[in-house]
Design a protein around this motif. Structure first.
Motif, PDB file in Angstrom:
ATOM      1  N   LEU A   1      -8.258  10.011  -0.875  1.00  0.00           N
ATOM      2  CA  LEU A   1      -7.656  10.509  -2.106  1.00  0.00           C
ATOM      3  C   LEU A   1      -6.205  10.034  -2.251  1.00  0.00           C
ATOM      4  O   LEU A   1      -5.756   9.709  -3.358  1.00  0.00           O
ATOM      5  N   ALA A   2      -5.478   9.970  -1.148  1.00  0.00           N
ATOM      6  CA  ALA A   2      -4.088   9.515  -1.212  1.00  0.00           C
ATOM      7  C   ALA A   2      -4.015   8.050  -1.638  1.00  0.00           C
ATOM      8  O   ALA A   2      -3.102   7.642  -2.385  1.00  0.00           O
ATOM      9  N   GLU A   3      -4.967   7.220  -1.178  1.00  0.00           N
ATOM     10  CA  GLU A   3      -4.986   5.812  -1.561  1.00  0.00           C
ATOM     11  C   GLU A   3      -5.283   5.658  -3.050  1.00  0.00           C
ATOM     12  O   GLU A   3      -4.662   4.837  -3.742  1.00  0.00           O
TER      13      GLU A   3
ATOM     14  N   SER B   1       5.366  -0.698 -10.387  1.00  0.00           N
ATOM     15  CA  SER B   1       6.439  -0.881  -9.393  1.00  0.00           C
ATOM     16  C   SER B   1       6.145  -0.043  -8.157  1.00  0.00           C
ATOM     17  O   SER B   1       5.873   1.166  -8.265  1.00  0.00           O
ATOM     18  N   LEU B   2       6.209  -0.676  -6.965  1.00  0.00           N
ATOM     19  CA  LEU B   2       6.073   0.078  -5.725  1.00  0.00           C
ATOM     20  C   LEU B   2       7.239   1.038  -5.538  1.00  0.00           C
ATOM     21  O   LEU B   2       7.058   2.173  -5.088  1.00  0.00           O
ATOM     22  N   THR B   3       8.439   0.563  -5.884  1.00  0.00           N
ATOM     23  CA  THR B   3       9.632   1.394  -5.665  1.00  0.00           C
ATOM     24  C   THR B   3       9.576   2.673  -6.497  1.00  0.00           C
ATOM     25  O   THR B   3       9.766   3.782  -5.977  1.00  0.00           O
TER      26      THR B   3
ATOM     27  N   GLY C   1       7.003  10.669  -3.761  1.00  0.00           N
ATOM     28  CA  GLY C   1       7.738  11.268  -2.652  1.00  0.00           C
ATOM     29  C   GLY C   1       7.349  10.711  -1.297  1.00  0.00           C
ATOM     30  O   GLY C   1       7.363  11.434  -0.296  1.00  0.00           O
ATOM     31  N   VAL C   2       7.009   9.419  -1.237  1.00  0.00           N
ATOM     32  CA  VAL C   2       6.642   8.784   0.027  1.00  0.00           C
ATOM     33  C   VAL C   2       7.475   7.528   0.204  1.00  0.00           C
ATOM     34  O   VAL C   2       8.107   7.029  -0.733  1.00  0.00           O
ATOM     35  N   ALA C   3       7.443   6.983   1.415  1.00  0.00           N
ATOM     36  CA  ALA C   3       8.165   5.739   1.675  1.00  0.00           C
ATOM     37  C   ALA C   3       7.447   4.576   1.000  1.00  0.00           C
ATOM     38  O   ALA C   3       6.224   4.590   0.843  1.00  0.00           O
ATOM     39  N   LYS C   4       8.220   3.574   0.622  1.00  0.00           N
ATOM     40  CA  LYS C   4       7.637   2.393  -0.026  1.00  0.00           C
ATOM     41  C   LYS C   4       6.643   1.710   0.899  1.00  0.00           C
ATOM     42  O   LYS C   4       5.588   1.222   0.460  1.00  0.00           O
ATOM     43  N   SER C   5       6.942   1.683   2.202  1.00  0.00           N
ATOM     44  CA  SER C   5       6.031   1.063   3.165  1.00  0.00           C
ATOM     45  C   SER C   5       4.718   1.825   3.248  1.00  0.00           C
ATOM     46  O   SER C   5       3.638   1.232   3.410  1.00  0.00           O
TER      47      SER C   5
ATOM     48  N   LEU D   1       3.337   3.562   0.797  1.00  0.00           N
ATOM     49  CA  LEU D   1       2.603   3.265  -0.429  1.00  0.00           C
ATOM     50  C   LEU D   1       1.955   1.880  -0.351  1.00  0.00           C
ATOM     51  O   LEU D   1       0.787   1.697  -0.720  1.00  0.00           O
ATOM     52  N   SER D   2       2.695   0.900   0.147  1.00  0.00           N
ATOM     53  CA  SER D   2       2.161  -0.455   0.282  1.00  0.00           C
ATOM     54  C   SER D   2       0.970  -0.485   1.236  1.00  0.00           C
ATOM     55  O   SER D   2      -0.031  -1.167   0.987  1.00  0.00           O
ATOM     56  N   ARG D   3       1.075   0.291   2.324  1.00  0.00           N
ATOM     57  CA  ARG D   3      -0.021   0.336   3.297  1.00  0.00           C
ATOM     58  C   ARG D   3      -1.269   0.967   2.683  1.00  0.00           C
ATOM     59  O   ARG D   3      -2.390   0.506   2.929  1.00  0.00           O
ATOM     60  N   ARG D   4      -1.105   2.018   1.881  1.00  0.00           N
ATOM     61  CA  ARG D   4      -2.256   2.649   1.235  1.00  0.00           C
ATOM     62  C   ARG D   4      -2.979   1.689   0.296  1.00  0.00           C
ATOM     63  O   ARG D   4      -4.208   1.633   0.273  1.00  0.00           O
ATOM     64  N   ILE D   5      -2.219   0.942  -0.474  1.00  0.00           N
ATOM     65  CA  ILE D   5      -2.835  -0.019  -1.402  1.00  0.00           C
ATOM     66  C   ILE D   5      -3.606  -1.071  -0.610  1.00  0.00           C
ATOM     67  O   ILE D   5      -4.737  -1.452  -0.963  1.00  0.00           O
ATOM     68  N   ALA D   6      -3.002  -1.545   0.493  1.00  0.00           N
ATOM     69  CA  ALA D   6      -3.654  -2.579   1.308  1.00  0.00           C
ATOM     70  C   ALA D   6      -4.949  -2.043   1.923  1.00  0.00           C
ATOM     71  O   ALA D   6      -5.961  -2.757   1.987  1.00  0.00           O
TER      72      ALA D   6
END
Length: 329
Positions: A18-20, A32-34, A41-45, A47-52
C-alpha cells in the motif's frame, strides 16, 4: 457486502504494498520526488526506493525523467488508473473494518454468581439484547469466577475473589444481617444479643460461617459469634433464603436479597438483631484487560449504568447498611 469487500481488499493488498501504491500515486500527481516526499512525510530516498520496488514487481518502468519532472511511461499511465482504484478499495475496506469494530453485534458469554443471575442480571441482559438485536447472548451461573487472562467471558460475582488474571471492578458492597421467619421467631424467641444466637438453629451457606462470624454494633463494638453446626447446608443463595423463609432456622443474608424476597413473598422474613451488622460483601465485575470489542464495552457500560438504585444509596457505595423495612414478626 462489507465482509466480502474486506476479504477482497485483503487479497488485493497481498499483491501490492500500500505504501508503494500511495507513493506512485503521489508522484503522478506532483511529477516531483522532492515535493511528493515532503507531502508524504518521508525521505526522498525512501520514496525513490518504493517506486523502484513497485516497478520491479510489475516488471516495467512506470516513470521516466524529463528535465526536472517525472512523467509516466505508457505502462505508468495504464497502471495509474488501477492504482487509484486499489487505493480507493483499500480505504473502503478500512472503513468497513472500522464499522465492524463499532457494531454492537455477535456472541457474548456472561457468567454470574447464582444470587445475581435471577434477581437483577437476567432482566438487564434481556434489555441489552432488546436494544441491540444483533447480539446473541449466553448466561450461565458458576461456582467460581473465571481466571484465564484471555477469557472472553464477562463475569458478575458476589463475594470475595481470589487473586485473578482478570480485571476486577468492584461495583458495590452489599450490607448483610441476620434473618429468620416470623413463625420460627415466635416459637424460639427473638435474640436480643448475639450471645443468644447459639441457642438457635443455623442455616449455613457453603460453610461461609464455619470459622465464625463477627457482628458489629455502632455502640457495643464487635462480637465474634461461632454458629452451631448447621443441620442443613446449601450452596445457593436462593436455596439459603428458601430454608430461612420456611422457618428452619436463622441465617446471614445480604439486605438487598432479603428485600427482594420479601417483596415477592411478604411476611416470609424478619430481621434479627438489626443493629448488629456482618461485614459487607463486594459485587465485582470481571473482564479481560486491554481494549475490548465494541459489544463487550457496550455491555460493561450497560451493567454499570443499570445497577439497582439500592446499590448506590450507601455511603460505601453499596446496599443500605441497615436492613430494609420488612413485615413485623
Amino acid at each position: 457486502m462489507g465482509h466480502f469487500l474486506t476479504i477482497f481488499t485483503t487479497a488485493i493488498l497481498t499483491m501490492y504494498d500500500l505504501a508503494e501504491l500511495t507513493s506512485f500515486a503521489q508522484v503522478m500527481q506532483t511529477g516531483s520526488l522532492t515535493r511528493s516526499a515532503q507531502q508524504l512525510g518521508v525521505a526522498k530516498s525512501t520514496l525513490s526506493r518504493r517506486i523502484a520496488q513497485l516497478e520491479n514487481q510489475l516488471g516495467q518502468p512506470l516513470l521516466r525523467r524529463q528535465s526536472n519532472r517525472l512523467l509516466p511511461t505508457e505502462a505508468g499511465l495504464m497502471f495509474h488508473g488501477y492504482c487509484l482504484r486499489i487505493l480507493e478499495l483499500a480505504e473502503q475496506g478500512q472503513r468497513a473494518l472500522n464499522e465492524l469494530h463499532q457494531e454492537i453485534s455477535g456472541e457474548l458469554v456472561v457468567e454470574a454468581h447464582n444470587a445475581l443471575a435471577r434477581s437483577w442480571l437476567a432482566s438487564q441482559l434481556a434489555a441489552f439484547m432488546e436494544a441491540h438485536p444483533g447480539i446473541r447472548l449466553t448466561l450461565q451461573t458458576c461456582h467460581a469466577p473465571p481466571d484465564a487472562p484471555d477469557s472472553p467471558v464477562i463475569c458478575l460475582w458476589l463475594g470475595a475473589i481470589p487473586p485473578s488474571a482478570l480485571r476486577q471492578e468492584t461495583l458495590t458492597w452489599l450490607g448483610r444481617g441476620l434473618y429468620g421467619h416470623p413463625d420460627y421467631l415466635a416459637r424460639h424467641g427473638h435474640p436480643r444479643h448475639p450471645e443468644e444466637l447459639s441457642r438457635h438453629a443455623w442455616i449455613d451457606l457453603l460453610g461461609e460461617t464455619e470459622c465464625g462470624l463477627t457482628l458489629s454494633h455502632p455502640d457495643e463494638g464487635d462480637y465474634h459469634f461461632q454458629p452451631p453446626d448447621s443441620r442443613f447446608r446449601v450452596d445457593q443463595h436462593m436455596l439459603h433464603g428458601d430454608a430461612i423463609a420456611r422457618g428452619h432456622g436463622l441465617g446471614l443474608m445480604p439486605h438487598w436479597l432479603a428485600a427482594k424476597r420479601e417483596a415477592a413473598h411478604p411476611g416470609s422474613l424478619h430481621a434479627c438483631l438489626p443493629d448488629w451488622q456482618a461485614p459487607p460483601i463486594p459485587v465485582t465485575l470481571l473482564h479481560a484487560y486491554g481494549q475490548q470489542p465494541r459489544k463487550v464495552s457496550a455491555l460493561l457500560d450497560h451493567l454499570r449504568q443499570t445497577m439497582p438504585q439500592e446499590w448506590q444509596s450507601s455511603p460505601r457505595g453499596g446496599a443500605p447498611s441497615r436492613p430494609p423495612r420488612l413485615a413485623p414478626a
